[in-house]
Design an enzyme around this catalytic site. Structure first.
Site, PDB file in Angstrom:
ATOM      1  N   CYS A 186       0.828  -1.203   0.000  1.00 31.82           N
ATOM      2  CA  CYS A 186       0.000   0.000   0.000  1.00 31.82           C
ATOM      3  C   CYS A 186       0.864   1.257   0.000  1.00 31.82           C
ATOM      4  CB  CYS A 186      -0.920   0.010   1.218  1.00 31.82           C
ATOM      5  SG  CYS A 186      -1.883   1.525   1.385  1.00 31.82           S
ATOM      6  N   SER A 244      -2.847   8.514   6.164  1.00 33.18           N
ATOM      7  CA  SER A 244      -1.397   8.642   5.991  1.00 33.18           C
ATOM      8  C   SER A 244      -0.856  10.008   6.397  1.00 33.18           C
ATOM      9  CB  SER A 244      -1.012   8.329   4.542  1.00 33.18           C
ATOM     10  OG  SER A 244      -1.611   9.240   3.640  1.00 33.18           O
TER      11      SER A 244
END
Length: 235
Positions: free
Chosen positions: A28, A81
């Site tokens: 990812c 993130s």
């Protein structure tokens, strides 16, 4: 602690008091952002990889959106993130990577949002109009080139780590389509090439990187509807 992905029905791996944990997925790009920051700042942590196609119920309780990365320490949960990278830099201030100048911080955020939108738009365009490989790749390269010319500095900052996972995956289209038109000619982009060369020397990048063939192999399993989250693991 296993590197293999935990899936539906897996027992929850017990946490330890005061131990930082990241819920991740090895391929990812968004989770890679957080992993880069963790490693670059030498923050002790443990990693739990998640099968994103068959998510454990306990992971969905941590993040109902079912996305990685997620950070957990004791009763604190931080998803997304950019949020995780900002939080890590604030909570572990040694070796700061966030610009001190508020104006630079603001522009880093603007560019982060921009690159995410460009990537999503161009990927959708590519999927809808399969075959225009060179246009797709060159649009990505031009975008990266402009951003790097604006931000390139002597030391890596948070934006470098947010940008890198997308750059690392640029060559995948050329590999998957076996078309050299999608390859990057480094002679045409000296600033971008210089930035990439410096980034590749960082221990954090070396520790998290896959090459284009490996990324392409995973994307192939993903496209078939059976993503192999444990690809290349022998354990």
């Amino acid at each position: 602690m296993t590197q293999k992905a935990y899936s539906q029905g897996s027992a929850f791996p017990p946490t330890k008091p005061g131990v930082l944990r990241i819920y991740s997925m090895r391929f990812c790009p968004y989770a890679q952002r957080t992993r880069l920051v963790l490693l670059h700042k030498n923050i002790p942590h443990e990693t739990i990889n998640i099968n994103l196609k068959s998510k454990p119920d306990w992971f969905l309780e941590l993040n109902p959106l079912g996305q990685v990365p997620v950070l957990q320490i004791d009763d604190k949960i931080v998803p997304e993130s950019t949020a995780t990278c900002d939080w890590l830099d604030d909570v572990y201030p040694a070796n700061r990577i966030t610009p001190v100048d508020p104006y630079q911080r603001a522009w880093d955020r603007v560019l982060t949002e921009y690159i995410s939108k460009v990537e999503d738009t161009l990927l959708l365009w590519f999927l809808l109009f399969d075959g225009e490989i060179q246009f797709y790749t060159q649009c990505n390269i031009v975008t990266f080139r402009l951003i790097i010319l604006c931000c390139f500095g002597s030391q890596p900052c948070s934006f470098d780590f947010l940008l890198w996972p997308m750059y690392e995956r640029l060559p995948v289209i050329a590999v998957m389509k076996e078309n050299s038109a999608a390859a990057i000619d480094v002679k045409d982009f000296p600033a971008m090439t210089s930035w990439a060369k410096a980034m590749k020397e960082l221990p954090a990048v070396k520790a998290t990187a896959f090459d284009a063939d490996q990324h392409a192999a995973f994307v192939t399993t993903f496209a078939k509807g059976t993503p192999d989250y444990d690809l290349y693991l022998e354990e």
